[in-house]
Design a protein around this motif. Sequence first.
Motif, PDB file in Angstrom:
ATOM      1  N   THR A  40       0.823  -1.207   0.000  1.00  0.00           N
ATOM      2  CA  THR A  40       0.000   0.000   0.000  1.00  0.00           C
ATOM      3  C   THR A  40       0.857   1.256   0.000  1.00  0.00           C
ATOM      4  N   LEU A  41       1.960   1.240   0.737  1.00  0.00           N
ATOM      5  CA  LEU A  41       2.841   2.405   0.796  1.00  0.00           C
ATOM      6  C   LEU A  41       3.427   2.718  -0.576  1.00  0.00           C
ATOM      7  N   GLY A  42       3.795   1.690  -1.335  1.00  0.00           N
ATOM      8  CA  GLY A  42       4.336   1.913  -2.670  1.00  0.00           C
ATOM      9  C   GLY A  42       3.333   2.573  -3.592  1.00  0.00           C
ATOM     10  N   ASP A  43       2.062   2.189  -3.469  1.00  0.00           N
ATOM     11  CA  ASP A  43       1.019   2.844  -4.274  1.00  0.00           C
ATOM     12  C   ASP A  43       0.906   4.321  -3.945  1.00  0.00           C
ATOM     13  N   ARG A  44       1.226   4.687  -2.717  1.00  0.00           N
ATOM     14  CA  ARG A  44       1.010   6.061  -2.264  1.00  0.00           C
ATOM     15  C   ARG A  44       2.226   6.955  -2.507  1.00  0.00           C
ATOM     16  N   ILE A  45       3.424   6.458  -2.228  1.00  0.00           N
ATOM     17  CA  ILE A  45       4.608   7.323  -2.355  1.00  0.00           C
ATOM     18  C   ILE A  45       5.362   7.086  -3.655  1.00  0.00           C
TER      19      ILE A  45
END
Length: 493
Positions: A40-45
């Motif tokens: 999820t973090l990769g999708d966001r940052i």
Amino acid sequence: MLLLALPNLATSLQAGSNEQLWATDIYGFLLAGFLVTMGTLGDRIGRRRLLLIGGVAFAIGSLLCAYAPTIELLIAARALLGIAGATLMPSTLALIGTLFQNPKQQAAAFGIWGGTFTLGAVFGPVLGGVMLEHFWWGSVFLLGVPFMVALVVLGPAFLPEFRNPQPGKLDLTSVVLSLVALLPLIYGIKELARAGFEPLPTVSLVVGIVVGYLFVRRQRHLADPMLDLNLFTNRTIGTTLINQLTFSLVGGGFMMMMLLYFQLVGGMTTVQAGAAMVPGMLTAAVGMQIAPRLANKIRPGLLISVGVALAAITYVVVTQVGTDSNMTIIVGFALISFFGAPTVALGTGLVVGSAPVEKMGAAGSLAQLANEFGSTLGLAILGTVGAAVYRSTVTLPGDLPADSAAQAGDSIAGATAVAGDLPAGQGEGLVTAAKDAFVDGFQTVAVIGAVLYACAALMVAIRLRHVPAFGAAAAAPAPEKESESKESEPEVV
């Protein structure tokens, strides 16, 4: 490779058995625990940014492991490696999904991705063994450093950035809940499988389940959930994840029983047992390159279901093994690995490719979590079944002392140890009885594997029949997505 270095590092760092277990297990615990968060973090940052951060962290962790002066620092460095490893897999999967929009190219890329992992599993221990023969125990951790350096140097030039321009706020409470759910859950399952019923692993398992429920409930009420539960309602994604979980569950349990068979029944050394797995790994790598090519003309659901069904038939054959069936198991494992290749090569692509572009990182983390969690469940469930069958069928000499009888009746390893202290004839009889009982458990695990695979094959054949061959999908015009808008398109940097 840590297992290869374990005897030397235990002596060098004066590590006790409990410390050795933590050094071995903490990488897998944290990798699985952080997968959902990192996806999820990769999708966001940004997937490239997270991949590069993970690459730097993995290189630093590897160097810390290699030169760790104490077992405590080694455990901490292994924990860093686990967290860093959790950033790498979802990011690479999501980048492949966004770089290759053509279904044929995407399938080939995912096949290559899976093949590299398999080949790494083949050649990694070999290279690690060579390093250990010529250098100190920590040298095995240096093998990955050049690859991480190459990633960090070349990544910015060759990898475009992808991220969701409207990701919403990251809910830190959800991050904490996911970790508090997954880490105790995985720890509890592994420890119960390894040591049987103990209070701490049992409490850990209960805590994981309860917190997992709270995590799911929170996601349903958030405007910007950390994990979009609608991914599971997608028929392609949900079906493929269940199949991958089943495949990993059976495979993890079977591989454990197979390695024990080779050493304790088949009389192989540890090195020989590892070498006996190489044909299966090579056939898996070959299958992962063939499956995407076939999927250009044949529906992926049909390929996956037929492969799983053929693997189920192979398990049926394995149910007939005896105490001298090393070659039968080696060939059987090679066939199962080849037949199961579409599940990995095509299944991963179906999960990631069926998700919205802005959520491919989260989908990739789910695909990897299904594999990691399935393998853990397999070790626990099928390992417990095999042990239970052994304990219920082993025939022990009537004149054994109570403590020796308890040890021999608990496992084939215990029976082998007890037999060494008995007179030759009595010891041979005990070993023969223990081998027969272990084979009974091995056959039972194979039966369960055949049944589960048959059910999974039927499910995939029915529920994925709507997915066209990749060649047909590539030739067809791209359908408009109802939820797609300019505002929701992912940002390409």
